[in-house]
Design a protein around this motif. Structure first.
Motif, PDB file in Angstrom:
ATOM      1  N   LEU A   1       0.808  -1.212   0.000  1.00 16.04           N
ATOM      2  CA  LEU A   1       0.000   0.000   0.000  1.00 16.04           C
ATOM      3  C   LEU A   1       0.848   1.273   0.000  1.00 16.04           C
ATOM      4  CD1 LEU A   1      -2.927   0.911   0.061  1.00 16.04           C
ATOM      5  CD2 LEU A   1      -2.774   0.990   2.542  1.00 16.04           C
ATOM      6  N   LEU A   2       1.937   1.316   0.703  1.00 13.07           N
ATOM      7  CA  LEU A   2       2.767   2.511   0.781  1.00 13.07           C
ATOM      8  C   LEU A   2       3.361   2.906  -0.578  1.00 13.07           C
ATOM      9  CD1 LEU A   2       3.762   4.642   2.774  1.00 13.07           C
ATOM     10  CD2 LEU A   2       5.779   3.234   3.124  1.00 13.07           C
ATOM     11  N   PRO A   3       4.004   2.001  -1.334  1.00  9.67           N
ATOM     12  CA  PRO A   3       4.511   2.404  -2.653  1.00  9.67           C
ATOM     13  C   PRO A   3       3.397   2.797  -3.615  1.00  9.67           C
ATOM     14  CG  PRO A   3       5.574   0.382  -1.954  1.00  9.67           C
ATOM     15  CD  PRO A   3       4.493   0.661  -0.971  1.00  9.67           C
ATOM     16  N   VAL A   4       2.260   2.118  -3.536  1.00 10.91           N
ATOM     17  CA  VAL A   4       1.135   2.472  -4.411  1.00 10.91           C
ATOM     18  C   VAL A   4       0.640   3.880  -4.069  1.00 10.91           C
ATOM     19  CG1 VAL A   4      -1.263   1.903  -4.969  1.00 10.91           C
ATOM     20  CG2 VAL A   4       0.452   0.104  -4.886  1.00 10.91           C
ATOM     21  N   ALA A   5       0.562   4.201  -2.813  1.00 12.25           N
ATOM     22  CA  ALA A   5       0.133   5.541  -2.393  1.00 12.25           C
ATOM     23  C   ALA A   5       1.132   6.600  -2.861  1.00 12.25           C
ATOM     24  CB  ALA A   5      -0.030   5.583  -0.883  1.00 12.25           C
ATOM     25  N   PHE A   6       2.427   6.326  -2.740  1.00 12.01           N
ATOM     26  CA  PHE A   6       3.439   7.273  -3.213  1.00 12.01           C
ATOM     27  C   PHE A   6       3.323   7.490  -4.716  1.00 12.01           C
ATOM     28  CE2 PHE A   6       6.347   6.395   0.568  1.00 12.01           C
ATOM     29  CZ  PHE A   6       6.006   7.586   1.179  1.00 12.01           C
ATOM     30  N   PHE A   7       3.117   6.415  -5.478  1.00 14.99           N
ATOM     31  CA  PHE A   7       2.987   6.550  -6.928  1.00 14.99           C
ATOM     32  C   PHE A   7       1.741   7.351  -7.281  1.00 14.99           C
ATOM     33  CE2 PHE A   7       1.369   5.208 -11.051  1.00 14.99           C
ATOM     34  CZ  PHE A   7       2.443   5.577 -11.844  1.00 14.99           C
ATOM     35  N   ALA A   8       0.631   7.116  -6.586  1.00 13.02           N
ATOM     36  CA  ALA A   8      -0.606   7.851  -6.868  1.00 13.02           C
ATOM     37  C   ALA A   8      -0.417   9.345  -6.605  1.00 13.02           C
ATOM     38  CB  ALA A   8      -1.748   7.293  -6.025  1.00 13.02           C
ATOM     39  N   ILE A   9       0.218   9.673  -5.492  1.00 12.07           N
ATOM     40  CA  ILE A   9       0.470  11.082  -5.186  1.00 12.07           C
ATOM     41  C   ILE A   9       1.391  11.695  -6.232  1.00 12.07           C
ATOM     42  CG2 ILE A   9       1.611  12.624  -3.533  1.00 12.07           C
ATOM     43  CD1 ILE A   9       0.547  10.701  -1.324  1.00 12.07           C
ATOM     44  N   PHE A  10       2.452  10.993  -6.599  1.00 11.98           N
ATOM     45  CA  PHE A  10       3.388  11.469  -7.615  1.00 11.98           C
ATOM     46  C   PHE A  10       2.675  11.672  -8.952  1.00 11.98           C
ATOM     47  CE2 PHE A  10       6.809  10.812 -10.741  1.00 11.98           C
ATOM     48  CZ  PHE A  10       7.714  11.768 -10.296  1.00 11.98           C
TER      49      PHE A  10
ATOM     50  N   PHE B   1      -0.599  12.311  -9.552  1.00 12.48           N
ATOM     51  CA  PHE B   1      -1.529  13.424  -9.568  1.00 12.48           C
ATOM     52  C   PHE B   1      -0.855  14.783  -9.366  1.00 12.48           C
ATOM     53  CE2 PHE B   1      -4.651  10.041  -8.721  1.00 12.48           C
ATOM     54  CZ  PHE B   1      -5.533  10.336  -9.755  1.00 12.48           C
ATOM     55  N   ILE B   2       0.326  14.809  -8.754  1.00  9.40           N
ATOM     56  CA  ILE B   2       1.001  16.083  -8.530  1.00  9.40           C
ATOM     57  C   ILE B   2       1.969  16.424  -9.668  1.00  9.40           C
ATOM     58  CG2 ILE B   2       2.663  17.260  -7.025  1.00  9.40           C
ATOM     59  CD1 ILE B   2       1.285  15.980  -4.670  1.00  9.40           C
ATOM     60  N   VAL B   3       2.607  15.426 -10.283  1.00  8.88           N
ATOM     61  CA  VAL B   3       3.649  15.712 -11.273  1.00  8.88           C
ATOM     62  C   VAL B   3       3.276  15.248 -12.679  1.00  8.88           C
ATOM     63  CG1 VAL B   3       6.048  15.273 -11.895  1.00  8.88           C
ATOM     64  CG2 VAL B   3       5.443  15.614  -9.515  1.00  8.88           C
ATOM     65  N   ILE B   4       2.987  13.985 -12.849  1.00  7.92           N
ATOM     66  CA  ILE B   4       2.845  13.413 -14.191  1.00  7.92           C
ATOM     67  C   ILE B   4       1.625  13.948 -14.929  1.00  7.92           C
ATOM     68  CG2 ILE B   4       2.518  11.268 -15.471  1.00  7.92           C
ATOM     69  CD1 ILE B   4       4.112   9.870 -13.247  1.00  7.92           C
ATOM     70  N   ARG B   5       0.489  13.934 -14.288  1.00  6.03           N
ATOM     71  CA  ARG B   5      -0.752  14.351 -14.950  1.00  6.03           C
ATOM     72  C   ARG B   5      -0.739  15.826 -15.362  1.00  6.03           C
ATOM     73  NH1 ARG B   5      -6.510  14.610 -12.353  1.00  6.03           N
ATOM     74  NH2 ARG B   5      -7.801  14.680 -14.209  1.00  6.03           N
ATOM     75  N   PRO B   6      -0.361  16.770 -14.491  1.00  7.76           N
ATOM     76  CA  PRO B   6      -0.318  18.170 -14.935  1.00  7.76           C
ATOM     77  C   PRO B   6       0.694  18.418 -16.056  1.00  7.76           C
ATOM     78  CG  PRO B   6      -0.314  18.062 -12.557  1.00  7.76           C
ATOM     79  CD  PRO B   6      -0.142  16.670 -13.045  1.00  7.76           C
ATOM     80  N   GLN B   7       1.837  17.720 -16.004  1.00 11.03           N
ATOM     81  CA  GLN B   7       2.842  17.907 -17.045  1.00 11.03           C
ATOM     82  C   GLN B   7       2.340  17.417 -18.389  1.00 11.03           C
ATOM     83  OE1 GLN B   7       5.615  19.583 -17.059  1.00 11.03           O
ATOM     84  NE2 GLN B   7       6.048  19.035 -19.171  1.00 11.03           N
ATOM     85  N   SER B   8       1.669  16.272 -18.418  1.00 10.70           N
ATOM     86  CA  SER B   8       1.150  15.762 -19.689  1.00 10.70           C
ATOM     87  C   SER B   8       0.032  16.650 -20.208  1.00 10.70           C
ATOM     88  CB  SER B   8       0.678  14.316 -19.540  1.00 10.70           C
ATOM     89  OG  SER B   8      -0.408  14.243 -18.646  1.00 10.70           O
ATOM     90  N   LYS B   9      -0.739  17.254 -19.310  1.00 11.39           N
ATOM     91  CA  LYS B   9      -1.796  18.176 -19.728  1.00 11.39           C
ATOM     92  C   LYS B   9      -1.191  19.422 -20.370  1.00 11.39           C
ATOM     93  CE  LYS B   9      -5.870  20.560 -17.965  1.00 11.39           C
ATOM     94  NZ  LYS B   9      -6.643  20.894 -16.775  1.00 11.39           N
TER      95      LYS B   9
END
Length: 109
Positions: free
Chosen positions: A25-34, A36-44
């Motif tokens: 759960l911890l790595p999955v949570a870190f990836f989800a936060i990463f 939504f904060i970095v990858i998604r806005p950059q691709s947009k």
């Protein structure tokens, strides 16, 4: 020599408290936060920039990476010829366009 440092004793059940679900759960949570904060806005932003560059046409007033403003005079594939004034034309990559200005911006300056 053990005046300042005490001997470390490992507890036998310290690792047994963390379950498999907790470890995943911890790595999955870190990836989800990463994501939504970095990858998604950059691709947009990249998608919006690509759409802006594809929409360039002759007569568009643009600002490109060097900070210069000009009017697109000719489009040649991935390049555009930008007229800075009546005597100076430069050839730039279309991807170096930062923003498209409203029509008439350069004339009013």
């Amino acid at each position: 020599m053990s005046f300042f440092i005490q001997a470390a004793h490992a507890a036998p059940d310290a690792a047994a408290g963390a379950s498999f679900l907790g470890q995943i759960l911890l790595p999955v949570a870190f990836f989800a936060i990463f994501y939504f904060i970095v990858i998604r806005p950059q691709s947009k932003r990249a998608k919006e920039h690509r759409a802006m560059v594809d929409a360039l046409k002759v007569g568009s007033e643009v600002i490109f990476a060097g900070g210069l403003m000009g009017r697109v005079k000719k489009i040649e594939g991935n390049y555009a010829v930008v007229s800075l004034n009546s005597t100076n034309d430069v050839k730039i990559q279309r991807a170096s366009v930062i923003s498209v200005l409203p029509v008439g911006t350069i004339d009013s300056v």
